[in-house]
Design a protein around this motif. Structure first.
Motif, short mmCIF file in Angstrom:
data_model
loop_
_atom_site.label_atom_id
_atom_site.label_comp_id
_atom_site.label_asym_id
_atom_site.label_seq_id
_atom_site.Cartn_x
_atom_site.Cartn_y
_atom_site.Cartn_z
N PRO A 1 -9.03 30.37 30.23
CA PRO A 1 -7.76 30.30 29.53
C PRO A 1 -7.62 31.45 28.53
N GLU A 2 -6.42 31.96 28.46
CA GLU A 2 -6.12 33.04 27.52
C GLU A 2 -6.10 32.48 26.10
N GLY A 3 -6.49 33.29 25.15
CA GLY A 3 -6.40 32.88 23.75
C GLY A 3 -7.74 32.40 23.22
N PRO A 4 -7.76 32.13 21.93
CA PRO A 4 -9.00 31.72 21.28
C PRO A 4 -9.31 30.26 21.56
N PRO A 5 -10.57 29.88 21.39
CA PRO A 5 -10.92 28.47 21.54
C PRO A 5 -10.39 27.67 20.36
N ALA A 6 -10.43 26.36 20.51
CA ALA A 6 -9.96 25.50 19.42
C ALA A 6 -10.82 25.74 18.19
N LEU A 7 -10.20 25.58 17.02
CA LEU A 7 -10.94 25.79 15.78
C LEU A 7 -12.08 24.77 15.66
N PRO A 8 -13.28 25.23 15.31
CA PRO A 8 -14.40 24.31 15.19
C PRO A 8 -14.48 23.66 13.80
N PHE A 9 -13.58 24.00 12.91
CA PHE A 9 -13.64 23.52 11.53
C PHE A 9 -12.69 22.36 11.31
N GLN A 10 -13.03 21.52 10.32
CA GLN A 10 -12.09 20.49 9.86
C GLN A 10 -12.06 20.53 8.33
#
Length: 170
Positions: A99-108
């Motif tokens: 998939p194009e684009g960055p991965p989901a943010l790993p931070f909360q």
């Protein structure tokens, strides 16, 4: 010489004499005459280098069709190898689509602290706490672009795309 040595020699000599007497003197059979072959009495057959079976036949051995010099073993011979089967290659696998684009943010979002003009945001990545300020690079992958009262804006450095994390506490 001492007495034990003399007795030992007498016993051994007596045993030798008895052995010679028994082997020569008590024979009921006629003495055996041994003929020593001379060069005139020896007949040598003209033998070329034939196969082993031909030599065995010439010497009077039984001819059963096997090689007398073949190794013998109690273990049976191993079975012949199975024929090689043709290996068919599996069909090609369809290429993976990334998939194009960055991965989901790993931070909360965990909390924030505002000390005068300096604002610090506390984030969580799994069990690890992370402290972030505007302009910092986190884990050499995400750069904190801005911190507003409602969200934190990140830039994913490998793809140069921006992502937003909401600061609503759950």
């Amino acid at each position: 010489m001492d007495k034990a040595t003399v007795v030992r020699k007498v016993i051994l000599f007596s045993a030798l004499a008895a052995t010679v007497y028994v082997s020569i003197g008590t024979s009921d059979e006629a003495p055996v005459q041994v003929k020593i072959p001379t060069s005139e009495t020896i007949q040598r057959p003209a033998v070329s280098v034939p196969g082993t079976m031909q030599v065995a036949e010439e010497l009077g051995a039984e001819s059963d069709g096997s090689d007398p010099f073949e190794p013998r073993n109690w273990v049976p011979a191993p079975p012949p190898p199975e024929p090689v089967k043709e290996v068919v290659a599996p069909p090609p696998i369809a290429p993976l689509t990334i998939p194009e684009g960055p991965p989901a943010l790993p931070f909360q979002f965990m909390g924030r602290l505002k000390d005068g003009t300096d604002e610090v945001v506390y984030l969580g990545r799994g069990d690890q706490p992370v402290v972030a300020r505007a302009g910092e690079v986190l884990e050499s992958t995400y750069k904190v672009i801005s911190i507003t009262p409602t969200q934190i804006e990140f830039e994913h450095l490998p793809t140069k795309q921006r992502q937003v994390l909401s600061m609503q506490s759950n």
